[in-house]
Design an enzyme around this catalytic site. Structure first.
Site, PDB file in Angstrom:
ATOM      1  CE  LYS A 165      -1.885   2.485   3.273  1.00  0.00           C
ATOM      2  NZ  LYS A 165      -1.696   3.815   2.650  1.00  0.00           N
ATOM      3  N   GLY A 196       7.229   4.728   8.122  1.00  0.00           N
ATOM      4  CA  GLY A 196       6.331   5.859   8.375  1.00  0.00           C
ATOM      5  C   GLY A 196       6.564   6.423   9.752  1.00  0.00           C
ATOM      6  CB  SER A 197       4.466   8.538  11.890  1.00  0.00           C
ATOM      7  OG  SER A 197       3.303   7.753  11.969  1.00  0.00           O
ATOM      8  CB  THR A 198       7.644   7.016  16.009  1.00  0.00           C
ATOM      9  OG1 THR A 198       8.936   7.101  15.398  1.00  0.00           O
ATOM     10  CG2 THR A 198       7.779   6.275  17.322  1.00  0.00           C
ATOM     11  N   GLY A 224       3.890   3.139  13.749  1.00  0.00           N
ATOM     12  CA  GLY A 224       4.751   1.974  13.987  1.00  0.00           C
ATOM     13  C   GLY A 224       4.411   1.286  15.299  1.00  0.00           C
ATOM     14  CD  GLU A 283      14.010   0.841   8.125  1.00  0.00           C
ATOM     15  OE1 GLU A 283      14.554   1.791   8.718  1.00  0.00           O
ATOM     16  OE2 GLU A 283      14.569  -0.244   7.907  1.00  0.00           O
ATOM     17  CB  CYS A 317      12.898   8.870   7.962  1.00  0.00           C
ATOM     18  SG  CYS A 317      13.666   7.786   6.759  1.00  0.00           S
ATOM     19  CD  GLU A 359      10.341  12.231  11.766  1.00  0.00           C
ATOM     20  OE1 GLU A 359       9.306  11.615  12.083  1.00  0.00           O
ATOM     21  OE2 GLU A 359      11.231  11.729  11.063  1.00  0.00           O
TER      22      GLU A 359
HETATM   23  P1  NAI Z   1       1.931   7.772   8.667  1.00  0.00           P
HETATM   24  O1  NAI Z   1       2.797   6.940   9.509  1.00  0.00           O
HETATM   25  O2  NAI Z   1       0.519   8.012   9.116  1.00  0.00           O
HETATM   26  O3  NAI Z   1       1.836   7.172   7.176  1.00  0.00           O
HETATM   27  C1  NAI Z   1       2.730   6.233   6.615  1.00  0.00           C
HETATM   28  C2  NAI Z   1       1.945   5.129   5.935  1.00  0.00           C
HETATM   29  O4  NAI Z   1       1.206   4.399   6.910  1.00  0.00           O
HETATM   30  C3  NAI Z   1       0.926   5.611   4.927  1.00  0.00           C
HETATM   31  O5  NAI Z   1       0.871   4.704   3.852  1.00  0.00           O
HETATM   32  C4  NAI Z   1      -0.375   5.562   5.718  1.00  0.00           C
HETATM   33  O6  NAI Z   1      -1.523   5.426   4.914  1.00  0.00           O
HETATM   34  C5  NAI Z   1      -0.167   4.329   6.562  1.00  0.00           C
HETATM   35  N1  NAI Z   1      -0.959   4.262   7.799  1.00  0.00           N
HETATM   36  C6  NAI Z   1      -1.475   5.291   8.519  1.00  0.00           C
HETATM   37  N2  NAI Z   1      -2.122   4.828   9.601  1.00  0.00           N
HETATM   38  C7  NAI Z   1      -2.008   3.481   9.579  1.00  0.00           C
HETATM   39  C8  NAI Z   1      -2.460   2.427  10.439  1.00  0.00           C
HETATM   40  N3  NAI Z   1      -3.154   2.684  11.557  1.00  0.00           N
HETATM   41  N4  NAI Z   1      -2.161   1.156  10.121  1.00  0.00           N
HETATM   42  C9  NAI Z   1      -1.439   0.885   9.017  1.00  0.00           C
HETATM   43  N5  NAI Z   1      -0.997   1.832   8.171  1.00  0.00           N
HETATM   44  C10 NAI Z   1      -1.274   3.120   8.429  1.00  0.00           C
HETATM   45  O7  NAI Z   1       2.661   9.149   8.456  1.00  0.00           O
HETATM   46  P2  NAI Z   1       1.995  10.574   8.079  1.00  0.00           P
HETATM   47  O8  NAI Z   1       0.769  10.818   8.890  1.00  0.00           O
HETATM   48  O9  NAI Z   1       1.851  10.646   6.631  1.00  0.00           O
HETATM   49  O10 NAI Z   1       3.134  11.557   8.561  1.00  0.00           O
HETATM   50  C11 NAI Z   1       3.190  11.936   9.923  1.00  0.00           C
HETATM   51  C12 NAI Z   1       4.605  12.114  10.385  1.00  0.00           C
HETATM   52  O11 NAI Z   1       5.291  10.884  10.267  1.00  0.00           O
HETATM   53  C13 NAI Z   1       5.434  13.073   9.558  1.00  0.00           C
HETATM   54  O12 NAI Z   1       5.243  14.379   9.977  1.00  0.00           O
HETATM   55  C14 NAI Z   1       6.809  12.568   9.817  1.00  0.00           C
HETATM   56  O13 NAI Z   1       7.275  13.126  11.021  1.00  0.00           O
HETATM   57  C15 NAI Z   1       6.644  11.084   9.997  1.00  0.00           C
HETATM   58  N6  NAI Z   1       6.991  10.328   8.778  1.00  0.00           N
HETATM   59  C16 NAI Z   1       8.132   9.569   8.792  1.00  0.00           C
HETATM   60  C17 NAI Z   1       8.502   8.893   7.649  1.00  0.00           C
HETATM   61  C18 NAI Z   1       9.724   8.074   7.604  1.00  0.00           C
HETATM   62  O14 NAI Z   1      10.270   7.868   6.518  1.00  0.00           O
HETATM   63  N7  NAI Z   1      10.194   7.524   8.692  1.00  0.00           N
HETATM   64  C19 NAI Z   1       7.743   8.989   6.407  1.00  0.00           C
HETATM   65  C20 NAI Z   1       6.525   9.765   6.516  1.00  0.00           C
HETATM   66  C21 NAI Z   1       6.204  10.404   7.670  1.00  0.00           C
END
Ligand code: NAI
Ligand code: MG
Length: 499
Positions: A204, A256-258, A261, A278, A312, A409
């Site tokens: 996804k 994605g976000s902590t 995670g 990650e 990240c 972050e």
């Molecule tokens: P997010 O962690 O919500 O999104 C990342 C992915 O997870 C997306 O595909 C999203 O649809 C999916 N997702 C969201 N909620 C989920 C759940 N409950 N179960 C399974 N999958 C889910 O990140 P978001 O809201 O886009 O960004 C928020 C913050 O996260 C950013 O401000 C940044 O600080 C951090 N971030 C860190 C990243 C990294 O590479 N480590 C990448 C993107 C965001």
């Protein structure tokens, strides 16, 4: 623009003596989008075919540089995820896991070569859907995507050499959830090693940047990959959660976000599913007085302002040894004034658009928090387009270790600056956050590089450079930056069971 852009701070005047307006003037150099086709709507890619979502729901994707809707994606719900997992299971059992490594490798090489042939198209789409400068997507993202497929193609028929004395077996069906900062590159990090080891996937992409993943699905069809080996399902967090909770998935790979995670770790606790996570970071860059300052400044600019700080492992905290702090800040400000912020599709652009309205608000919220905490704010004085989500490169000085802007972050083009006197103080400050993904050190002395490198609790430490990637080197975090490694041999190990 939302009212949050007009925060109460005003750019302070730089200590600079240069008249920047007269130094650099480039004519516009927009990349042509004439040969790039974007459909009005994209369906789900399940079992080798594009299929409509069971509930018939779609959601728009915008170009964050213009706020224009460029296409819409299907929302996958429980039934669709179930179909995708069934297709992946069938492909795993009946075909992919029993193919020879050599044949799997051939498919991966084919995908890599087709990505190279269509590199420019993918780069343009990545910049349109996600806001990153074309120079980045063209010169960094897409070449690395192809490199990852080439690299793991090479391993497919050599797995027994990768794990001497053991018998590697594929894990099964992998659920993969990726973010919006490096959309196609994160897809490559996930799909290439999984397929090389004989697994099948349900992936996804992030809801704001699904376009290149669906174009990749078209490429998978063109490459003749057996149906069901790769399934791409679109949707937001709920769709991701359906993947995480599906009973017939053997492994979850998430970037994605902590916060999310941690949610995922809770959901799969006790299920026996394997996982790699990650997560976020708050990378520190440590500059010693003996460092080549101009080179360090260029590295810092690259570490935090390119790709809008949507990285990240971004170097979002600067730790400067006391004696050179004024010099470093002045040089940084001079360089910041030369950055071109604007149209991601212009080849001159250094800093593109913030990925989404939500992220734009998050970064602005942190700028206000910085002000409230008493930070001094310096922003480039460049013009920025009125219409899209743009934020000027920003320095926050006069900050304390306990400030939220130093600890949390921000994921935008915002750099905090602190000072230190000794290497030990720098290491202590660098390690003093919940994260541990990446760090950097600039010095003339190899001994200092080793001391700092050994002292930093982070997955990567770059020396006299930053943000350098290669498919052969593992990547991942300590502490709340994640669990497991991707890339290199370590990335392969995450997709096999060893007997
Ligand atoms: P997010 O962690 O919500 O999104 C990342 C992915 O997870 C997306 O595909 C999203 O649809 C999916 N997702 C969201 N909620 C989920 C759940 N409950 N179960 C399974 N999958 C889910 O990140 P978001 O809201 O886009 O960004 C928020 C913050 O996260 C950013 O401000 C940044 O600080 C951090 N971030 C860190 C990243 C990294 O590479 N480590 C990448 C993107 C965001
Ligand atoms: Mg978009």
């Amino acid at each position: 623009m939302s009212e949050t852009t007009e925060t109460t701070y005003k750019p302070t005047s730089p200590n600079s003596k240069l008249d920047f307006a007269s130094v650099w003037e480039y004519d516009p150099a927009p990349e042509s989008t004439a040969n790039v086709k974007v459909k009005e709507r994209y369906e789900l890619f399940i079992d080798g075919k594009f299929v409509k979502p069971s509930k018939g729901r779609y959601f728009p994707s915008t170009n964050p540089a213009t706020k224009e809707v460029i296409t819409e994606f299907a929302e996958a719900t429980q039934n669709d995820i179930d179909q995708a997992v069934k297709a992946a299971r069938k492909a795993f059992k009946n075909e992919w896991s029993s193919l020879s490594g050599k044949t799997r490798g051939k498919y991966l090489y084919r995908i890599a070569r087709m990505l190279q042939e269509r590199a420019r198209e993918f780069a343009i789409l990545e910049s349109m859907d996600g806001g990153k400068p074309i120079r980045e997507s063209r010169d960094v993202d897409i070449p690395l995507v192809a490199a990852h497929f080439f690299y793991y193609a090479g391993w497919a028929d050599k797995l027994e050499y990768a794990f001497p004395g053991k018998t590697p077996e594929p894990i099964g069906v992998c659920g993969q959830i990726i973010p919006w900062n490096f959309p196609l590159l994160m897809l490559a990090w996930k799909i290439a090693p999984a397929l090389a080891c004989g697994n099948t996937v349900v992936l996804k992409p992030a809801e704001t940047t699904s376009l290149t993943a669906l174009k990749f699905a078209e490429l998978v069809q063109d490459a003749g990959l057996p149906s069901g080996v790769v399934n791409i399902v679109t949707g937001a967090g709920q769709t991701g959660a359906e993947i995480v909770n599906h009973k017939d998935i053997d492994k979850i790979a998430f970037t994605g976000s902590t916060g999310v995670g941690k949610l995922i770790q809770k959901s799969i606790a006790g299920t026996g599913k394997k996982f790699t996570l990650e997560l976020g970071g708050k990378g520190a860059m440590i500059i010693f007085e003996d460092a080549p300052v101009d080179q360090a400044v260029e590295g810092i600019i690259n570490a935090i302002f390119f790709n809008q700080g949507h990285v990240c492992c971004a170097g979002s905290r600067l730790l400067v040894q006391e004696g050179i702090v004024d010099q470093v800040i002045r040089k940084l400000q001079d360089r910041m004034e030369m950055l071109i912020v604007g149209d991601p599709l212009d080849k001159n652009t250094d800093v593109g658009a913030i990925n989404s309205e939500a992220q734009f608000e998050t970064v602005n919220k942190y700028l206000q928090i910085g002000l409230d905490e008493g930070a001094d704010v310096y922003q480039s004085k460049c013009e920025i387009p009125e219409n899209g989500y743009f934020i000027r490169p920003t320095l926050l000085t006069n900050v304390a270790q306990s400030n939220r802007v130093v600890q949390e972050e921000i994921f935008g083009p915002v750099l905090t600056v602190q000072t230190f006197r000794t290497a030990d103080e720098a290491i202590t400050k660098a390690n003093n956050t919940q994260y541990g993904l990446a760090g950097g050190v600039w010095t003339d002395k190899g001994s200092k590089i080793f001391k700092v490198g050994a002292g930093l609790r982070s997955g990567v430490v770059w020396a006299n450079t930053y943000n350098k990637f290669d498919p052969t080197s593992p990547f991942g975090g300590y502490k709340e930056s994640g669990v497991g490694r991707e890339g290199g041999l370590h990335g392969l190990a995450a997709y096999v069971n060893l007997r």
